[in-house]
Scaffold this motif. Structure first.
Motif, short mmCIF file in Angstrom:
data_model
loop_
_atom_site.label_atom_id
_atom_site.label_comp_id
_atom_site.label_asym_id
_atom_site.label_seq_id
_atom_site.Cartn_x
_atom_site.Cartn_y
_atom_site.Cartn_z
N GLU A 213 0.83 -1.21 0.00
CA GLU A 213 0.00 0.00 0.00
C GLU A 213 0.86 1.26 0.00
O GLU A 213 0.53 2.26 -0.65
N MET A 214 1.97 1.22 0.70
CA MET A 214 2.88 2.37 0.75
C MET A 214 3.48 2.63 -0.63
O MET A 214 3.56 3.79 -1.10
N ALA A 215 3.88 1.54 -1.29
CA ALA A 215 4.46 1.69 -2.63
C ALA A 215 3.43 2.26 -3.60
O ALA A 215 3.74 3.12 -4.45
N GLN A 216 2.18 1.79 -3.50
CA GLN A 216 1.13 2.28 -4.37
C GLN A 216 0.84 3.76 -4.11
O GLN A 216 0.65 4.56 -5.05
N ALA A 217 0.83 4.15 -2.83
CA ALA A 217 0.59 5.56 -2.50
C ALA A 217 1.70 6.44 -3.04
O ALA A 217 1.45 7.56 -3.54
N ALA A 218 2.94 5.97 -2.93
CA ALA A 218 4.07 6.75 -3.45
C ALA A 218 3.98 6.87 -4.97
O ALA A 218 4.28 7.93 -5.54
N ASN A 220 1.33 6.95 -6.65
CA ASN A 220 0.24 7.90 -6.95
C ASN A 220 0.57 9.32 -6.48
O ASN A 220 -0.31 10.19 -6.48
N LEU A 221 1.82 9.49 -6.02
CA LEU A 221 2.30 10.80 -5.52
C LEU A 221 1.56 11.27 -4.27
O LEU A 221 1.57 12.46 -3.94
N ASP A 222 0.95 10.30 -3.55
CA ASP A 222 0.28 10.64 -2.28
C ASP A 222 1.28 10.39 -1.16
O ASP A 222 1.22 9.40 -0.42
N PHE A 223 2.25 11.31 -1.07
CA PHE A 223 3.37 11.09 -0.16
C PHE A 223 2.96 11.18 1.33
O PHE A 223 3.58 10.57 2.18
N GLU A 224 1.93 11.96 1.61
CA GLU A 224 1.47 12.05 3.01
C GLU A 224 0.94 10.70 3.49
O GLU A 224 1.24 10.25 4.59
N LYS A 225 0.15 10.04 2.62
CA LYS A 225 -0.37 8.72 2.97
C LYS A 225 0.76 7.70 3.05
O LYS A 225 0.79 6.86 3.97
N ARG A 230 4.30 4.27 6.31
CA ARG A 230 5.67 3.94 6.70
C ARG A 230 5.83 3.95 8.22
O ARG A 230 6.46 3.07 8.81
N ASP A 231 5.23 4.94 8.88
CA ASP A 231 5.32 5.03 10.34
C ASP A 231 4.66 3.82 11.01
O ASP A 231 5.14 3.30 12.02
N LYS A 232 3.53 3.38 10.43
CA LYS A 232 2.85 2.20 10.98
C LYS A 232 3.72 0.95 10.82
O LYS A 232 3.82 0.11 11.73
N ILE A 233 4.37 0.84 9.66
CA ILE A 233 5.24 -0.31 9.41
C ILE A 233 6.39 -0.34 10.43
O ILE A 233 6.72 -1.38 10.99
N ASN A 234 6.98 0.81 10.67
CA ASN A 234 8.10 0.88 11.62
C ASN A 234 7.64 0.49 13.04
O ASN A 234 8.36 -0.19 13.78
N SER A 235 6.43 0.93 13.41
CA SER A 235 5.89 0.58 14.73
C SER A 235 5.67 -0.93 14.85
O SER A 235 5.99 -1.55 15.87
N LEU A 236 5.11 -1.52 13.79
CA LEU A 236 4.86 -2.96 13.81
C LEU A 236 6.17 -3.75 13.88
O LEU A 236 6.27 -4.75 14.61
N LYS A 237 7.19 -3.31 13.15
CA LYS A 237 8.49 -4.00 13.19
C LYS A 237 9.12 -3.90 14.58
O LYS A 237 9.72 -4.85 15.07
#
Length: 621
Positions: A213-218, A220-225, A230-237
């Protein structure tokens, strides 16, 4: 009037529960029996094999009654209920009547919720836990709300869809907005399945999907999303790294182990879910030092799981129990599925059991330290000692002596001092035995006592000649009583020296039982049983342990100077022959370090007592 001997003749040959009462008809013990006639009669037969606690209980029994049941299982259930209701003095009691919190995901509802509960019911919801406390649950739920855009309001869906405007969480993308019908029931339930996987410790699939989903958002140039994902992924890791995998088994497991000293026991429980340690707890059982291991574990299992909200499929225990099969049947019935009780002997589960046992030992030491730091501990101990020994006043200064040797080498002695009931390390002294070339505890004790008081006499004379206070010397302060580690023989040996020196100081021996635990004090004219008074027993045990520790440390230090070979040579009772036998049996020091007491005792030439010393040495190292 209740005639115990006549009533014993009437006992039936059936299973049931028996209830012991004292002279005030207060219930002091509740027990279960497969055959009431056999079990109850045992209490009133020869008491040589009874523990001190059992003898004390039997001496107070003035009458008993019993309830016949159809099976041993029914007797067990009734026993649990009666113990919980009456809390009898001589039963091992689980004082911490805890109800553990769980996280519940209400998958039985169309739009599931995440909440905390202390009750588990078979309603189709998913339960996760138990957690050690409510704070841990609340922190986990708060984290879930940050990682997953679920509703936090009290609205009921689909009933309340579209009735009000969405809350702030919807506008800051912290909620998908089911209140507006912006998310389908299926998608919302998929989100809840992710939460269940997260609570199960299965973050990998969630992280993989979020990365897509992060790659797809990037793209689509939706960098805020993309940044938010990315922050959620880091928290989960980060969470995945913190969760400790302790078992490759994917079953839910509870691991129960214990540690004990002369007076008290600690039972530790690790809660393992899907191979990961999610919580733990410990329970202190005071005045249980002479309780059999199996009885301790049986009593704990019955009381703990009688109130537990969740019973796992597997319960691992440290030692076998006589009631294993009937407790398994009872727990299986409560759980609604098969429950197995196992005693691991080797491999991963055995190592896990050792870890839990080590934690129990740590908690027991914490409890012991806490008790000894209490303001009443020293004062109460001195009061008890004054009364039991028939002294005119509390002993302000107590000196205790112990001998430590390894055959004919490194023969040493310790002198530890307790002033006003507390250790005074600055007053401790140690001695190297000089007059003997072979092991002789009586002779060693006589040499030490002679040297200690000769030093005192010499120092007093020197200080007086110099006009200095006689109490300023290293040995000039005299004890009110002397305690020696040993029995009547040690006492007589010391008294002989004291008479030669013309000194009138009471001498008592600190004697142990056949399990090497402090039992009482002995003098030339009597023996004092301490097992009936836990305060006195704790106090004298602390003195005896300290004298032993100080002697062994000095012995070890001298051996290290003489010989820097195997670490096994530092253990009291392990010589060259036993060292070779241990290495041959286990193959390496690392395996000896992780071995249990029973494994060590299985080696040729290693007694149970020596096995316990080896085990304790590596746990203290």
């Amino acid at each position: 009037m209740f005639d115990i001997q006549e009533e014993l003749k009437k006992l039936p040959d059936k299973p049931g529960v028996y209830i012991m009462r004292d002279e005030n008809r207060e219930i002091i013990y509740v027990g279960k029996a497969v055959v009431l006639k056999n079990r109850v009669r045992q209490y009133f037969q020869a008491s040589a094999n009874h523990s001190p606690k059992t003898r004390a209980m039997v001496s107070r029994i003035k009458e008993f009654e019993y309830i016949v049941t159809d099976s041993e299982l029914e007797a067990l259930i009734l026993e649990c209920n009666l113990i919980k209701k009456y809390k009898p003095k001589f039963n091992i009691l689980l004082k911490d009547d805890k109800s553990y919190p769980y996280i519940k995901v209400t998958m039985n509802e169309e739009y599931p919720r995440v909440l905390m509960t202390r009750r588990m019911v078979r309603d189709g919801g998913r339960y996760f836990g138990p957690y050690s406390n409510a704070t841990a649950v609340k922190e986990t739920i708060d984290l879930i709300k940050k990682l997953f855009p679920i509703k936090t309001c009290n609205k009921v869906f689909p009933r309340d869809i579209g009735k009000e405007r969405p809350c702030l969480n919807y506008y800051i993308h912290q909620c998908l907005g089911p209140c507006q019908g912006n998310v389908s029931k299926e998608r919302y339930r998929d989100l809840m399945k992710d939460i269940c996987n997260f609570l199960d410790g299965k973050q990998d699939d969630i992280i993989k999907r979020l990365e897509e989903e992060m790659a797809q958002a990037a793209e689509n140039l939706d960098f805020e999303k993309a940044a938010s994902i990315r922050d959620k992924i880091n928290s989960l890791k980060h969470i995945a790294e913190k969760q400790k995998v302790v078992s490759t088994s994917m079953n839910d497991q509870d691991v129960v182990a214990f540690a004990r000293d002369q007076t008290d026991s600690c039972v530790q429980v690790f809660f393992i879910r899907s191979g990961k340690l999610i919580g733990r707890d410990h329970f202190i059982f005071e005045d249980s030092g002479d309780t059999e291991d199996g009885e301790l574990i049986s009593s704990f299992l019955k009381q703990f799981y009688a109130q537990a909200a969740h019973i796992p499929a597997e319960i691992m225990i440290q030692t076998g129990i006589d009631e294993g099969e009937v407790i398994e049947s009872w727990l299986s019935e409560k759980r609604g599925g098969r429950v197995r009780i196992k005693v691991p002997q080797r491999g991963e589960k055995h190592h896990l059991m050792e870890m839990v046992s080590n934690n129990a030992r740590i908690e027991l030491n914490h409890f012991r330290d806490k008790v000894r730091k209490e303001d009443s501990y020293a004062s109460e101990g001195l009061d008890k000692l004054k009364t039991l020994l028939g002294l005119e006043a509390k002993p302000a200064r107590i000196e205790a002596y112990d001998i430590s040797n390894t055959g004919s080498t490194e023969m040493v002695a310790s002198m530890v001092v307790f002033e006003k009931g507390l250790p005074a390390p600055g007053e401790y002294r140690r001695f190297k035995i000089k007059s003997l070339d072979r092991q002789n505890d009586y002779g060693s004790m006589q040499e030490v006592i002679t040297r200690r008081f000769r030093h005192a006499e010499k120092e007093r004379d020197e200080l007086r000649r110099e006009g200095i206070n006689a109490e300023a010397g290293k040995f000039t302060k005299l004890p009110d009583i002397i305690l020696v580690d040993g029995g009547l023989g040690h006492v007589n040996a010391v008294k002989e020296v004291m008479q030669e020196l013309g000194m009138q100081i009471p001498v008592f021996g600190m004697v142990k039982d056949d399990r090497h635990r402090t039992r009482g004090l002995v003098a030339q004219d009597r023996e004092i049983d301490l097992t009936k008074d836990i305060s006195a027993l704790r106090f004298v045990t602390a003195i005896q342990d300290e004298a032993h520790r100080f002697a062994v440390e000095y012995n070890r230090r001298l051996r290290n100077k003489r010989y820097t070979g195997s670490v096994l040579d530092e253990i009291e009772g392990v010589g060259e022959k036993r060292r070779k036998a241990l290495i041959k049996h286990f193959g390496s020091i690392s395996k000896i370090k992780t071995a249990g007491i029973d494994d060590l005792a299985a080696v040729d030439g290693i007694s149970k007592a020596v096995a316990e010393k080896i085990y304790e040495y590596f746990r203290k190292a």
